[in-house]
Each structure stands twice: as structure tokens, then as C-alpha cells.
Design a protein around this motif. Sequence first.
Motif, mmCIF file in Angstrom:
data_model
loop_
_atom_site.group_PDB
_atom_site.id
_atom_site.type_symbol
_atom_site.label_atom_id
_atom_site.label_comp_id
_atom_site.label_asym_id
_atom_site.label_seq_id
_atom_site.Cartn_x
_atom_site.Cartn_y
_atom_site.Cartn_z
ATOM 1 N N VAL A 80 24.442 43.938 75.131
ATOM 2 C CA VAL A 80 25.309 42.922 75.730
ATOM 3 C C VAL A 80 24.705 41.530 75.517
ATOM 4 N N CYS A 81 23.408 41.380 75.823
ATOM 5 C CA CYS A 81 22.710 40.086 75.687
ATOM 6 C C CYS A 81 22.111 39.888 74.294
ATOM 7 N N ASN A 82 22.030 40.975 73.518
ATOM 8 C CA ASN A 82 21.360 40.966 72.225
ATOM 9 C C ASN A 82 19.897 40.548 72.377
ATOM 10 N N GLU A 83 19.228 41.092 73.401
ATOM 11 C CA GLU A 83 17.827 40.794 73.687
ATOM 12 C C GLU A 83 16.984 42.052 73.578
ATOM 13 N N TYR A 84 15.739 41.860 73.129
ATOM 14 C CA TYR A 84 14.757 42.934 73.055
ATOM 15 C C TYR A 84 13.661 42.677 74.079
ATOM 16 N N TYR A 85 13.220 43.747 74.735
ATOM 17 C CA TYR A 85 12.125 43.688 75.696
ATOM 18 C C TYR A 85 11.014 44.594 75.172
ATOM 19 N N PRO A 86 9.825 44.043 74.930
ATOM 20 C CA PRO A 86 8.759 44.836 74.306
ATOM 21 C C PRO A 86 8.120 45.839 75.266
ATOM 22 N N ILE A 87 7.652 46.939 74.682
ATOM 23 C CA ILE A 87 6.829 47.918 75.398
ATOM 24 C C ILE A 87 5.478 47.885 74.692
ATOM 25 N N GLU A 88 4.443 47.480 75.405
ATOM 26 C CA GLU A 88 3.102 47.390 74.832
ATOM 27 C C GLU A 88 2.122 48.128 75.722
ATOM 28 N N GLU A 89 1.329 49.013 75.112
ATOM 29 C CA GLU A 89 0.344 49.813 75.834
ATOM 30 C C GLU A 89 0.981 50.585 76.991
ATOM 31 N N GLY A 90 2.223 51.044 76.780
ATOM 32 C CA GLY A 90 2.924 51.855 77.769
ATOM 33 C C GLY A 90 3.600 51.073 78.879
ATOM 34 N N ILE A 91 3.567 49.741 78.803
ATOM 35 C CA ILE A 91 4.135 48.907 79.862
ATOM 36 C C ILE A 91 5.317 48.099 79.322
ATOM 37 N N PRO A 92 6.516 48.298 79.880
ATOM 38 C CA PRO A 92 7.659 47.484 79.446
ATOM 39 C C PRO A 92 7.590 46.084 80.064
ATOM 40 N N ASN A 93 7.790 45.064 79.240
ATOM 41 C CA ASN A 93 7.821 43.675 79.718
ATOM 42 C C ASN A 93 9.281 43.328 79.982
ATOM 43 N N MET A 94 9.671 43.400 81.256
ATOM 44 C CA MET A 94 11.060 43.196 81.631
ATOM 45 C C MET A 94 11.340 41.769 82.097
ATOM 46 N N LEU A 95 10.433 40.846 81.796
ATOM 47 C CA LEU A 95 10.701 39.448 82.132
ATOM 48 C C LEU A 95 11.824 38.924 81.248
ATOM 49 N N PRO A 96 12.716 38.104 81.804
ATOM 50 C CA PRO A 96 13.739 37.478 80.972
ATOM 51 C C PRO A 96 13.082 36.673 79.847
ATOM 52 N N PRO A 97 13.744 36.559 78.701
ATOM 53 C CA PRO A 97 13.147 35.930 77.519
ATOM 54 C C PRO A 97 12.585 34.529 77.775
ATOM 55 N N ASP A 98 13.238 33.734 78.614
ATOM 56 C CA ASP A 98 12.752 32.380 78.831
ATOM 57 C C ASP A 98 11.512 32.318 79.713
ATOM 58 N N LEU A 99 11.100 33.440 80.322
ATOM 59 C CA LEU A 99 9.898 33.471 81.145
ATOM 60 C C LEU A 99 8.706 34.138 80.466
ATOM 61 N N ARG A 100 8.912 34.720 79.281
ATOM 62 C CA ARG A 100 7.805 35.332 78.535
ATOM 63 C C ARG A 100 7.015 34.272 77.801
ATOM 64 N N GLU A 101 5.738 34.573 77.500
ATOM 65 C CA GLU A 101 4.907 33.632 76.756
ATOM 66 C C GLU A 101 5.321 33.588 75.302
#
Length: 60
Positions: A39-60
Motif C-alpha cells: 500500500v505504502c510501497n515501503e520496505y522495513y529491514p530485518i537485521e540480526e533477527g530484529i525488524p525495524n518497524m520505525l516509519p521511514p522518516d524516523l530511521r537513520e
Amino acid sequence: MKKDLMEILACPVCKGDLVLNIEKEDEKEVISGTLYCSVCNEYYPIEEGIPNMLPPDLRE
């Protein structure tokens, strides 16, 4: 990240369903990959078993 979390995870922006894309996994969980919201055409990364569910504008 355990695969059964997909039953409760939703896009943090639009609350839409997410698609799991696995890059690396072991017998118990996903080690790396992405969660995709069509719907948003956004990807949320999973690194070292942890999903980063922060909205894109709040990620580093």
C-alpha cells in the motif's frame, strides 16, 4: 524474528498487511530480510533477527 509474528505485524504508517522477504534464516527464525507494504510501497529491514518497524522518516 519468528515467522508467526507475521500474523500480528502491520505497516506502522497505514496499518496494511506486510509481505515477508527472507534473505537468511535458520530453523527457528528469520535472520535478515525485509517486510514490504504494498500500500505504502515501503520496505522495513530485518537485521540480526530484529525488524525495524520505525516509519521511514524516523530511521537513520
